[in-house]
Design a protein around this motif. Sequence first.
Motif, PDB file in Angstrom:
ATOM      1  N   GLY A 152       5.180  75.904 128.275  1.00 54.91           N
ATOM      2  CA  GLY A 152       5.809  76.932 129.094  1.00 54.91           C
ATOM      3  C   GLY A 152       7.134  77.372 128.529  1.00 54.91           C
ATOM      4  N   ALA A 153       7.907  76.414 127.994  1.00 57.56           N
ATOM      5  CA  ALA A 153       9.204  76.744 127.391  1.00 57.56           C
ATOM      6  C   ALA A 153       9.031  77.636 126.173  1.00 57.56           C
ATOM      7  CB  ALA A 153       9.931  75.461 126.998  1.00 57.56           C
ATOM      8  N   MET A 154       8.004  77.381 125.384  1.00 53.81           N
ATOM      9  CA  MET A 154       7.739  78.217 124.209  1.00 53.81           C
ATOM     10  C   MET A 154       7.405  79.645 124.624  1.00 53.81           C
ATOM     11  SD  MET A 154       5.502  75.782 121.675  1.00 53.81           S
ATOM     12  CE  MET A 154       5.311  77.113 120.497  1.00 53.81           C
ATOM     13  N   ILE A 155       6.575  79.780 125.644  1.00 58.95           N
ATOM     14  CA  ILE A 155       6.192  81.114 126.109  1.00 58.95           C
ATOM     15  C   ILE A 155       7.405  81.845 126.694  1.00 58.95           C
ATOM     16  CG2 ILE A 155       4.735  82.385 127.715  1.00 58.95           C
ATOM     17  CD1 ILE A 155       3.218  81.041 125.392  1.00 58.95           C
ATOM     18  N   ALA A 156       8.200  81.124 127.477  1.00 59.93           N
ATOM     19  CA  ALA A 156       9.373  81.731 128.109  1.00 59.93           C
ATOM     20  C   ALA A 156      10.407  82.162 127.077  1.00 59.93           C
ATOM     21  CB  ALA A 156       9.993  80.751 129.098  1.00 59.93           C
ATOM     22  N   PHE A 157      10.409  81.508 125.914  1.00 59.46           N
ATOM     23  CA  PHE A 157      11.381  81.810 124.854  1.00 59.46           C
ATOM     24  C   PHE A 157      11.173  83.208 124.278  1.00 59.46           C
ATOM     25  CE2 PHE A 157      12.387  81.769 120.262  1.00 59.46           C
ATOM     26  CZ  PHE A 157      13.739  81.437 120.308  1.00 59.46           C
ATOM     27  N   ALA A 158       9.964  83.735 124.374  1.00 58.00           N
ATOM     28  CA  ALA A 158       9.646  85.021 123.750  1.00 58.00           C
ATOM     29  C   ALA A 158      10.556  86.129 124.278  1.00 58.00           C
ATOM     30  CB  ALA A 158       8.190  85.382 124.006  1.00 58.00           C
ATOM     31  N   PRO A 159      11.204  86.893 123.387  1.00 56.90           N
ATOM     32  CA  PRO A 159      12.075  87.987 123.828  1.00 56.90           C
ATOM     33  C   PRO A 159      11.248  89.150 124.353  1.00 56.90           C
ATOM     34  CG  PRO A 159      11.875  87.994 121.443  1.00 56.90           C
ATOM     35  CD  PRO A 159      11.160  86.765 121.924  1.00 56.90           C
ATOM     36  N   PRO A 160      11.860  90.033 125.145  1.00 55.38           N
ATOM     37  CA  PRO A 160      11.113  91.162 125.717  1.00 55.38           C
ATOM     38  C   PRO A 160      10.631  92.161 124.678  1.00 55.38           C
ATOM     39  CG  PRO A 160      13.463  91.358 126.179  1.00 55.38           C
ATOM     40  CD  PRO A 160      13.247  89.995 125.612  1.00 55.38           C
ATOM     41  N   SER A 161      11.277  92.198 123.527  1.00 55.11           N
ATOM     42  CA  SER A 161      10.856  93.103 122.451  1.00 55.11           C
ATOM     43  C   SER A 161      11.158  92.466 121.112  1.00 55.11           C
ATOM     44  CB  SER A 161      11.567  94.462 122.561  1.00 55.11           C
ATOM     45  OG  SER A 161      12.971  94.289 122.429  1.00 55.11           O
ATOM     46  N   MET A 162      10.487  92.952 120.076  1.00 55.46           N
ATOM     47  CA  MET A 162      10.679  92.428 118.725  1.00 55.46           C
ATOM     48  C   MET A 162      11.014  93.589 117.792  1.00 55.46           C
ATOM     49  SD  MET A 162      10.072  89.079 118.714  1.00 55.46           S
ATOM     50  CE  MET A 162       9.497  88.663 117.070  1.00 55.46           C
ATOM     51  N   PRO A 163      11.976  93.401 116.896  1.00 52.50           N
ATOM     52  CA  PRO A 163      12.312  94.481 115.972  1.00 52.50           C
ATOM     53  C   PRO A 163      11.262  94.626 114.876  1.00 52.50           C
ATOM     54  CG  PRO A 163      13.566  92.530 115.418  1.00 52.50           C
ATOM     55  CD  PRO A 163      12.804  92.209 116.676  1.00 52.50           C
ATOM     56  N   SER A 164      11.162  95.814 114.330  1.00 57.47           N
ATOM     57  CA  SER A 164      10.297  96.028 113.171  1.00 57.47           C
ATOM     58  C   SER A 164      10.969  95.409 111.951  1.00 57.47           C
ATOM     59  CB  SER A 164      10.083  97.526 112.940  1.00 57.47           C
ATOM     60  OG  SER A 164       9.467  98.116 114.066  1.00 57.47           O
ATOM     61  N   PRO A 165      10.196  94.991 110.954  1.00 61.04           N
ATOM     62  CA  PRO A 165      10.802  94.447 109.733  1.00 61.04           C
ATOM     63  C   PRO A 165      11.792  95.439 109.124  1.00 61.04           C
ATOM     64  CG  PRO A 165       8.433  94.061 109.749  1.00 61.04           C
ATOM     65  CD  PRO A 165       8.719  94.967 110.902  1.00 61.04           C
ATOM     66  N   SER A 166      12.878  94.924 108.602  1.00 59.66           N
ATOM     67  CA  SER A 166      13.921  95.764 108.020  1.00 59.66           C
ATOM     68  C   SER A 166      13.777  95.818 106.501  1.00 59.66           C
ATOM     69  CB  SER A 166      15.304  95.212 108.366  1.00 59.66           C
ATOM     70  OG  SER A 166      16.313  95.884 107.650  1.00 59.66           O
ATOM     71  N   ARG A 167      13.776  97.012 105.955  1.00 59.26           N
ATOM     72  CA  ARG A 167      13.699  97.155 104.495  1.00 59.26           C
ATOM     73  C   ARG A 167      14.970  96.644 103.822  1.00 59.26           C
ATOM     74  NH1 ARG A 167      10.628 102.910 103.109  1.00 59.26           N
ATOM     75  NH2 ARG A 167       8.639 102.369 104.127  1.00 59.26           N
ATOM     76  N   MET A 168      16.077  96.639 104.542  1.00 60.48           N
ATOM     77  CA  MET A 168      17.329  96.148 103.962  1.00 60.48           C
ATOM     78  C   MET A 168      17.240  94.660 103.637  1.00 60.48           C
ATOM     79  SD  MET A 168      20.188  98.141 106.258  1.00 60.48           S
ATOM     80  CE  MET A 168      21.596  97.508 105.346  1.00 60.48           C
ATOM     81  N   GLU A 169      16.318  93.943 104.300  1.00 62.77           N
ATOM     82  CA  GLU A 169      16.194  92.505 104.086  1.00 62.77           C
ATOM     83  C   GLU A 169      15.239  92.154 102.949  1.00 62.77           C
ATOM     84  OE1 GLU A 169      16.956  90.872 108.627  1.00 62.77           O
ATOM     85  OE2 GLU A 169      14.930  91.488 108.057  1.00 62.77           O
ATOM     86  N   GLU A 170      14.584  93.152 102.377  1.00 62.57           N
ATOM     87  CA  GLU A 170      13.669  92.907 101.262  1.00 62.57           C
ATOM     88  C   GLU A 170      14.449  92.629  99.976  1.00 62.57           C
ATOM     89  OE1 GLU A 170      11.272  96.394 101.121  1.00 62.57           O
ATOM     90  OE2 GLU A 170      10.267  95.996 103.041  1.00 62.57           O
ATOM     91  N   PRO A 171      13.851  91.904  99.010  1.00 60.62           N
ATOM     92  CA  PRO A 171      14.546  91.615  97.753  1.00 60.62           C
ATOM     93  C   PRO A 171      15.033  92.882  97.068  1.00 60.62           C
ATOM     94  CG  PRO A 171      12.578  90.275  97.933  1.00 60.62           C
ATOM     95  CD  PRO A 171      12.527  91.248  99.076  1.00 60.62           C
ATOM     96  N   GLN A 172      16.332  92.948  96.805  1.00 57.74           N
ATOM     97  CA  GLN A 172      16.956  94.118  96.191  1.00 57.74           C
ATOM     98  C   GLN A 172      18.430  93.844  95.993  1.00 57.74           C
ATOM     99  OE1 GLN A 172      17.517  97.466  99.211  1.00 57.74           O
ATOM    100  NE2 GLN A 172      16.264  96.030 100.422  1.00 57.74           N
ATOM    101  N   VAL A 173      19.118  94.815  95.412  1.00 56.23           N
ATOM    102  CA  VAL A 173      20.567  94.738  95.250  1.00 56.23           C
ATOM    103  C   VAL A 173      21.199  95.881  96.034  1.00 56.23           C
ATOM    104  CG1 VAL A 173      22.504  94.862  93.634  1.00 56.23           C
ATOM    105  CG2 VAL A 173      20.403  93.669  92.968  1.00 56.23           C
TER     106      VAL A 173
END
Length: 428
Positions: A152-173
């Motif tokens: 139950g704690a694991m399920i309750a931990f889920a946030p109401p929304s999730m962000p889309s993956p960020s391209r800024m976090e992909e390998p790059q300079v």
Amino acid sequence: MQTNFTAEQLQNPLVARSNKILRTCVHCGFCTATCPTYQVLGDELDSPRGRIYLIKDMLEAGRPADEKTVKHIDRCLSCLACMTTCPSGVHYMHLVDHAREHIEKTYKRPLGDRALRWLLARILPYPTRFRFAMLGARLAKPFARLLPGKLGAMIAFAPPSMPSPSRMEEPQVHPAKGARKMRVALLTGCAQRALNTDINEATIRLLTRLGVEVVIANGAGCCGALTHHMGKTVESHAFAAKNIDAWTREAEGEELDAIVINTSGCGTTVKDYGHMFSADPAYAERAAKVANLAQDITEVLMKLDLPLADGVPKPRVGYHAACSLQHGQQIKDHPKTLLRRAGFEVAEPADAHLCCGSAGTYNLMQPEISTQLKERKVATLAAIRPEVIAAGNIGCMMQIGSAMEVPVVHTVELLDWATGGPKPPALS
């Protein structure tokens, strides 16, 4: 503390190291005053001193872990407040890490616990898997109270929304704006990439604006902390080794001035890589170099010319000191100094040294104790009447944010906003 390990036992480097740690303890009990679980439960065995006795007995006897020992070690948050307050310099972190590894090797947990730990180790360090898991948890959230405690704690931990993956976090300079002052690698993390992409994006914007070239190294990922604190040493070292390889390649190609970490739990672990690999001839030297390069984002920002306040009124900030930052890395003043320099009024809650109950996966595996600690922390934060809460660790942000109406953001998001970046989405 007197110990009685045999000469044969002391041939084991882990035992020899723990023996030295145990011998520094003088039974003074100062640690009990700052231990969150002792304050909540009132049991000596749920204090650092009590756990040290259990660990000593287990390791000296060379026996498998028993249920009693496991229960009290599992209840430890690894908040490390005991290390801050210990007058003798007992390195409790390394001792409890050894105990957890011994437990993992010698104790067979109940099926439900084994399944939960296996699941967490297979999901949390992998952002894509984590996103899918959170999607499923969100669908099941209306039924969370009907499920057994930990599930139950694991399920309750889920946030109401999730962000889309960020391209800024992909390998790059990400090139510096203007003249380059520093070249750094940024650890983008694992759970943080799934839960909140705003933090890394704000970090990159702020650093590049201040003249820092930011490298997202190919091959770097989870720091290994999540599995490390479960005693799963082989898995945690595999994650760490990938990071060491990735950052070493970058440092050998063109020198790195720092490895920047904006999740303090990860920072405590990466700064300990030298210790983790000290007995590994293939990695010891490189791990030590990586550990020496690792810096929290606030350490790096203190070296840069962060613009002073512009006179525009800013919200009152309640600053939450993450345990892994104030105790694990002993960084206490930098975040508050930077926020005040940027023009924010900063207030701290009572008992700021106490844990909020997040502690990596602790809120999932020890939900009852975690909830008590969360309620205590939220009450002290609410008492200072903040307009926004700032913290330096994604776990703390999720834990506190789940129980407060006041928005919770990362310190770096506020600093980015104050120096020309966008307003943190959470404030909108």
